[in-house]
Design an enzyme around this catalytic site. Structure first.
Site, PDB file in Angstrom:
ATOM      1  N   PRO A 108       0.667  -1.175   0.075  1.00  0.00           N
ATOM      2  CA  PRO A 108      -0.056  -0.221  -0.169  1.00  0.00           C
ATOM      3  C   PRO A 108       1.074   1.457   0.135  1.00  0.00           C
ATOM      4  CG  PRO A 108      -0.722  -1.806   1.693  1.00  0.00           C
ATOM      5  CD  PRO A 108       0.715  -1.969   0.985  1.00  0.00           C
ATOM      6  N   GLU A 109       0.791   2.317  -0.524  1.00  0.00           N
ATOM      7  CA  GLU A 109       1.147   3.606  -1.004  1.00  0.00           C
ATOM      8  C   GLU A 109       0.402   4.788   0.370  1.00  0.00           C
ATOM      9  OE1 GLU A 109       2.284   5.136  -4.770  1.00  0.00           O
ATOM     10  OE2 GLU A 109       2.650   2.805  -6.104  1.00  0.00           O
ATOM     11  N   LYS A 153       4.456   5.201   4.741  1.00  0.00           N
ATOM     12  CA  LYS A 153       3.917   3.998   5.256  1.00  0.00           C
ATOM     13  C   LYS A 153       3.024   3.537   6.918  1.00  0.00           C
ATOM     14  CE  LYS A 153       5.069   3.290   0.456  1.00  0.00           C
ATOM     15  NZ  LYS A 153       6.077   2.204  -0.874  1.00  0.00           N
ATOM     16  N   ARG A 155      12.560  -2.336  -8.261  1.00  0.00           N
ATOM     17  CA  ARG A 155      11.918  -1.719  -9.126  1.00  0.00           C
ATOM     18  C   ARG A 155      11.447  -1.689 -10.238  1.00  0.00           C
ATOM     19  NH1 ARG A 155       8.548  -1.460  -4.509  1.00  0.00           N
ATOM     20  NH2 ARG A 155       6.126  -1.779  -5.844  1.00  0.00           N
TER      21      ARG A 155
END
Length: 281
Positions: A2-3, A52, A269
């Site tokens: 989740p961002e 986060k 990423r």
């Protein structure tokens, strides 16, 4: 993972439904049994998100009744949760069902229940330990009290690509892979541009755009970064297929110039970009 907008959305939901209520805390899984026992019977006084990371501040019920606006004190207990890749909160009204599976933490008030499963971190912190986490995080675009100056300085003296720096939580807190790709496209910045080569005007625009996009994500509960004119269906609620410019769209035409979107590994990423709108530095 989740961002940041998801964590701020959770903090606001927990604030609305649970702050001011005495909670029954348990750890059916057993991995947080000691911490849950220390929270049990306390009142949730405050929720806070940074990047986060989600924080709950719990106080003694007598202290809450005496002064609900009292600042955080040394006897308060801070719950710290980082969802990581697999963590998830669920909640509902009334009595919860009997616990099943790996349920790390259950909080039950007089009206609602909240279940936490699979987090990377679920721990109780002292005020000093919580501050240590905050100190190692960069400014959060969703926190009005945060000053972007530390991020400006870090980026301005770094040879690292801006696409790597934006994912570094010690530089900017809360940005994940989707917001990284999308905000760079919207500012026409290559993810491979060295941070020190990003001019101040562009960085200022990028920061303000992050604030707008992420706040919209908090309100909507989803990430939508495209303008209506750039969607296949301009009117109505944006569909998932219309939600992003480049993220997850490898080989598809850029919504702005029709150049095929490219993707590559950057900072462990996958990053997405348009080679025409975001020319290689």
């Amino acid at each position: 993972m989740p961002e940041g907008h998801s964590i701020h959305r959770l903090a606001r939901r927990h604030d609305r439904l649970l702050v001011g209520h005495r909670v029954a805390a348990s750890s059916p899984q057993g991995r947080f049994a000691e911490g849950a026992a220390l929270l049990d019977g306390r009142v949730l006084a405050q929720t806070h998100a940074r990047g986060k990371h989600l924080f709950h501040r719990y106080v003694d019920p007598a202290a809450w009744l005496q002064d609900r606006d009292a600042p955080a004190g040394p006897d308060d207990r801070w719950l710290h949760v980082h969802l990581g890749l697999y963590g998830k909160w669920a909640d509902g009204r009334g009595e919860p069902e009997p616990p099943r599976g790996a349920l790390r933490l259950r909080l039950v008030s007089d009206a609602h229940w909240f279940d936490l499963r699979g987090p990377t971190a679920c721990e109780l912190l002292t005020p000093g330990e919580r501050q240590a986490i905050l100190d190692r995080l960069g400014p959060d675009p969703l926190d009005p009290a945060c000053d972007p100056a530390p991020a400006t300085r870090r980026i301005g003296r770094s040879r690292a690509p801006i696409g790597t720096l934006l994912m570094d939580q010690s530089v900017v807190a809360g940005i994940g892979n989707v917001y990284r790709a999308e905000v760079l496209l919207r500012s026409r910045v290559s993810p491979f541009l060295p941070g020190r080569d990003l001019d101040a005007t562009t960085w200022s625009h990028l920061w303000e755009d992050l604030k707008v996009l992420m706040e919209a994500g908090v309100r909507a509960g989803r990430i939508v970064t495209t303008e209506p004119d750039h969607r296949e269906r301009p009117a109505g609620r944006p569909r998932r297929v219309d939600a992003t410019y480049v993220y997850g769209r490898t080989g598809l035409p850029c919504r702005i110039c029709d150049t095929p979107v490219e993707a590559a590994e950057l900072g462990a990423r996958r990053v997405f970009w348009c080679p025409t709108c975001q020319p290689d530095p």
